[in-house]
Design an enzyme around this catalytic site. Structure first.
Site, short mmCIF file in Angstrom:
data_model
loop_
_atom_site.label_atom_id
_atom_site.label_comp_id
_atom_site.label_asym_id
_atom_site.label_seq_id
_atom_site.Cartn_x
_atom_site.Cartn_y
_atom_site.Cartn_z
N HIS A 5 48.21 56.84 63.32
CA HIS A 5 47.42 58.04 62.99
C HIS A 5 47.87 59.27 63.77
O HIS A 5 47.14 60.26 63.82
CB HIS A 5 45.93 57.76 63.23
N GLY A 11 38.89 46.47 69.25
CA GLY A 11 38.09 47.70 69.24
C GLY A 11 38.28 48.58 68.03
O GLY A 11 38.36 49.80 68.16
P1 OAD Z 1 35.56 53.37 65.27
O1 OAD Z 1 34.82 54.36 66.07
O2 OAD Z 1 35.32 53.34 63.81
O3 OAD Z 1 35.23 51.91 65.82
C1 OAD Z 1 35.30 51.58 67.17
C2 OAD Z 1 35.03 50.09 67.28
O4 OAD Z 1 35.20 49.73 68.64
C3 OAD Z 1 33.61 49.69 66.87
O5 OAD Z 1 33.70 48.55 66.02
C4 OAD Z 1 32.94 49.33 68.19
O6 OAD Z 1 32.01 48.26 68.07
C5 OAD Z 1 34.13 48.89 69.03
N1 OAD Z 1 33.96 49.11 70.47
C6 OAD Z 1 33.38 50.16 71.12
N2 OAD Z 1 33.47 50.03 72.43
C7 OAD Z 1 34.14 48.87 72.67
C8 OAD Z 1 34.54 48.16 73.83
N3 OAD Z 1 34.29 48.64 75.05
N4 OAD Z 1 35.19 47.00 73.69
C9 OAD Z 1 35.44 46.49 72.45
N5 OAD Z 1 35.10 47.10 71.31
C10 OAD Z 1 34.46 48.27 71.42
O7 OAD Z 1 37.11 53.54 65.62
P2 OAD Z 1 38.40 53.06 64.81
O8 OAD Z 1 38.19 51.74 64.16
O9 OAD Z 1 39.55 53.21 65.71
O10 OAD Z 1 41.35 58.07 62.20
O11 OAD Z 1 38.48 54.18 63.70
C11 OAD Z 1 39.56 54.16 62.81
C12 OAD Z 1 39.99 55.57 62.47
O12 OAD Z 1 38.85 56.31 62.01
C13 OAD Z 1 40.47 56.41 63.64
O13 OAD Z 1 41.82 56.16 63.98
C14 OAD Z 1 40.30 57.80 63.14
C15 OAD Z 1 38.97 57.70 62.43
O14 OAD Z 1 38.86 58.43 61.30
C16 OAD Z 1 42.02 59.23 62.26
O15 OAD Z 1 41.81 60.08 63.11
C17 OAD Z 1 43.05 59.37 61.20
#
Ligand code: OAD
Length: 244
Positions: A114, A181
């Site tokens: 990304h 995560g």
């Molecule tokens: P999200 O914010 O959607 O999800 C974060 C995940 O991490 C959630 O499932 C939480 O439960 C988990 N989480 C939070 N804290 C944690 C911890 N300490 N240990 C383990 N897990 C934890 O983020 P992404 O999945 O990365 O795209 O989002 C995907 C994309 O959506 C991003 O790259 C971004 C956004 O739109 C772009 O910017 C293109």
């Protein structure tokens, strides 16, 4: 490793791995991202409408990332350790994160599907530049010298992530697929687990909770990544676990 055959591991990380480093995740803020509507600051249309606002937004995030407040946590360090120390294996690290915490933790290879906060791109030549300082919409592009031709090197909504051929290639060939995560709601990253599993990989999810794609994983490790990932890495390095 259970034998001397080369094993292939793909690790996909998301915002959750950086949460304990002080960087906010995306989906826990009512659709707002640092008080902005996501489409205002993360879409080509938003950039066209108000480039100054978009630059300001990424300037702030870059400043925070490069400040003394933010540093890699134990999960980033453990991933880097695994990449360096696991014998008879090839590890391919894919991150959806635009921060540079994997690099700062010492990961020898990171693919930013990304984009990256510390890079800008010329909208005409597509040349990419390292950037640490603030950028304004009037800043002249280093390659074409035109004002307004620099944009954040970030994949916005409606745009295709980087290096998808390479990502599909490695994912389809891996023996073990690990997601750390990530909420599994943004495609195509969210379907990589299915691709890996269809091709015979064992699939493992690290998260605080169940996610929308949890059913696609064989195994779940629940808890904060800074604790669960180092423990897993230690076990993997000290034992001969089976990658089935
Ligand atoms: P999200 O914010 O959607 O999800 C974060 C995940 O991490 C959630 O499932 C939480 O439960 C988990 N989480 C939070 N804290 C944690 C911890 N300490 N240990 C383990 N897990 C934890 O983020 P992404 O999945 O990365 O795209 O989002 C995907 C994309 O959506 C991003 O790259 C971004 C956004 O739109 C772009 O910017 C293109």
């Amino acid at each position: 490793m259970s034998d001397n055959k080369n094993k292939k591991i793909v690790i996909l990380t998301g915002a959750g791995i950086s949460a304990e480093s002080g960087i906010k995740t995306f989906r826990d803020q009512n659709g707002l991202w640092e008080d902005h509507n996501i489409l205002e600051v993360a879409s080509p249309q938003g950039f066209e409408r108000d480039p100054e606002l978009v630059h300001r937004f990424y300037n702030m995030r870059r400043k925070q990332l490069l400040s003394s407040e933010v540093a890699p946590n134990e999960a980033h360090l453990a991933v880097a350790r695994l990449q360096r120390e696991l014998p008879n294996s090839e590890i391919f690290l894919i991150t959806q994160n635009v921060d540079n915490l994997h690099e700062r933790a010492g990961s020898p290879q990171v693919l930013h599907m990304h984009g990256e906060l510390t890079k800008m791109r010329c909208i005409e030549s597509k040349k990419v530049f390292e950037i640490k300082e603030n950028i304004s919409a009037h800043r002249a592009c280093p390659c074409c010298l035109k004002e307004g031709n620099l944009r954040p090197h970030i994949v916005w909504f409606g745009e295709t992530p980087f290096s998808m051929d390479e990502i599909y290639h490695h994912t389809a060939q891996c023996d073990l697929f690990i997601a750390i995560g990530t909420s599994g709601v943004v495609y195509p990253a969210a379907m990589l687990v299915d691709l890996a599993r269809e091709n015979g990989a064992h699939t493992l999810e690290f998260n605080l909770n169940d996610t929308q794609v949890s059913d696609s994983f064989h195994q779940h490790i629940v808890g904060p990544a800074s604790q669960t990932v180092p423990k897993y890495v230690e076990e993997l390095l000290n034992s001969t676990p089976h990658i089935t």
